[in-house]
Write a protein that holds these residues in place. Sequence first.
Motif, mmCIF file in Angstrom:
data_model
loop_
_atom_site.group_PDB
_atom_site.id
_atom_site.type_symbol
_atom_site.label_atom_id
_atom_site.label_comp_id
_atom_site.label_asym_id
_atom_site.label_seq_id
_atom_site.Cartn_x
_atom_site.Cartn_y
_atom_site.Cartn_z
ATOM 1 N N LYS A 99 40.301 41.811 38.773
ATOM 2 C CA LYS A 99 40.992 43.975 39.642
ATOM 3 C C LYS A 99 41.157 44.528 39.079
ATOM 4 C CE LYS A 99 42.261 40.316 43.103
ATOM 5 N NZ LYS A 99 43.688 39.651 43.699
ATOM 6 N N LEU A 100 40.340 45.842 39.171
ATOM 7 C CA LEU A 100 40.571 46.683 37.488
ATOM 8 C C LEU A 100 40.081 48.064 38.855
ATOM 9 C CD1 LEU A 100 41.738 48.131 35.585
ATOM 10 C CD2 LEU A 100 39.357 47.695 34.889
ATOM 11 N N THR A 128 33.101 35.403 39.577
ATOM 12 C CA THR A 128 32.944 35.280 41.038
ATOM 13 C C THR A 128 34.235 36.325 42.158
ATOM 14 O OG1 THR A 128 34.452 33.085 40.890
ATOM 15 C CG2 THR A 128 32.477 32.548 40.553
ATOM 16 N N HIS A 129 35.116 36.333 41.445
ATOM 17 C CA HIS A 129 35.685 38.077 41.937
ATOM 18 C C HIS A 129 35.878 38.942 41.243
ATOM 19 C CE1 HIS A 129 36.857 33.822 43.813
ATOM 20 N NE2 HIS A 129 37.153 34.367 45.083
ATOM 21 N N LEU A 130 35.758 40.181 42.201
ATOM 22 C CA LEU A 130 36.053 41.475 41.562
ATOM 23 C C LEU A 130 36.682 42.124 43.024
ATOM 24 C CD1 LEU A 130 34.977 42.978 39.167
ATOM 25 C CD2 LEU A 130 32.446 43.366 40.422
ATOM 26 N N ILE A 173 33.563 40.220 46.904
ATOM 27 C CA ILE A 173 34.006 41.247 46.454
ATOM 28 C C ILE A 173 34.771 42.129 47.085
ATOM 29 C CG2 ILE A 173 31.913 42.280 47.741
ATOM 30 C CD1 ILE A 173 31.361 44.248 45.182
ATOM 31 N N GLN A 174 36.070 42.894 46.517
ATOM 32 C CA GLN A 174 36.960 43.312 47.819
ATOM 33 C C GLN A 174 36.693 44.985 46.545
ATOM 34 O OE1 GLN A 174 39.469 42.817 49.428
ATOM 35 N NE2 GLN A 174 39.180 40.034 49.642
ATOM 36 N N LEU A 175 36.014 45.933 48.121
ATOM 37 C CA LEU A 175 36.282 47.475 47.290
ATOM 38 C C LEU A 175 38.096 48.121 48.312
ATOM 39 C CD1 LEU A 175 32.844 47.788 48.611
ATOM 40 C CD2 LEU A 175 33.247 47.303 46.509
ATOM 41 N N LYS A 230 32.100 36.426 50.469
ATOM 42 C CA LYS A 230 33.141 37.255 51.192
ATOM 43 C C LYS A 230 32.534 38.861 50.994
ATOM 44 C CE LYS A 230 37.086 35.977 51.953
ATOM 45 N NZ LYS A 230 38.659 35.391 51.862
ATOM 46 N N VAL A 231 33.076 39.673 51.976
ATOM 47 C CA VAL A 231 33.544 41.242 51.003
ATOM 48 C C VAL A 231 34.453 41.417 52.097
ATOM 49 C CG1 VAL A 231 32.743 43.611 51.971
ATOM 50 C CG2 VAL A 231 30.899 42.004 50.938
#
Length: 297
Positions: A99-100, A128-130, A173-175, A230-231
């Motif tokens: 997470k950045l 796998t998670h970003l 992915i989390q935006l 998941k998004v």
Amino acid sequence: MDLGSGIIKFYGSCPGGLMKKLLRENLDQVRKIKSLQTTYAKDALYGCLYACGGDLGIANNFIGAIDSLDELSINNYEKDVSILWPVIYRHAESLKSLKLHSTPEYYDFITVTPAIARRVVAGFPQLTHLTVDISAREAERLFEEATGSSDRGQLRESTTIDELVKMDHLKEIQLAINLDDRSSVFAGENKYDVMGSNSFPNVNVKNTLALARAIFNKFRQSSVQSSLEKVGIRFSRHCFSDRFQYDIVMTTVQVIRDGPDFKTEGDGEWDWNPERVSMGLWDQIVQADSEITRRAD
């Protein structure tokens, strides 16, 4: 903070003094950390009251001293993070969650540009998670493309999402998208009264979920092997809290794969930024800084 657990959270701080103390007194345990959450800030400011005292090398040394991180979460206050990336790449083979993103209390810049996204795609095989930023304008373009309201014949530059869809091993992915006060397809105009109170119009859940579905579909179209499940989209907005203190509110919507269909989550209501330094951690930070001051004297 339980260093022996292997899970360290500094929340809204980048405590240079405490990092130095841990490296000096508990290096063996620091090396075994598996999950790290920190702010990345050279100087203290509202939202990050404890920073690295002008030396980002302290944070870099702390992250670099860890043998192999599984999870790394950084709330970034620095426009130039070029000295941070080599340290992150030390963990490229082990990182499963990264997470950045920039912290939008004061700044409006994107930490992960399309060029950096290309390096992430190529360099993190276990991820796998970003979580990354995208600009509100990029989000609007994606929404326009998905809803047919854009000029499909118009050439456009490559975006962060265009690069990230190549990561077919991503599961989530989390935006992070920061909205200004102007009205957009995602939320109405944020207005202030004479007392400085915010109107906080709710996020348009229909449009934000349409954006999340569009991103999901871009991953599917890019690769039939996509593992995406998941998004999530976290919207933030600047505001003022009690006594005109600058603050931030957030809201999140999510689209989750459910067989051939989607489940959705999110009510469009704003919440205050939940990431605060606990009193216990605060005491540890103050004590470490005091010890450094005494050593200097």
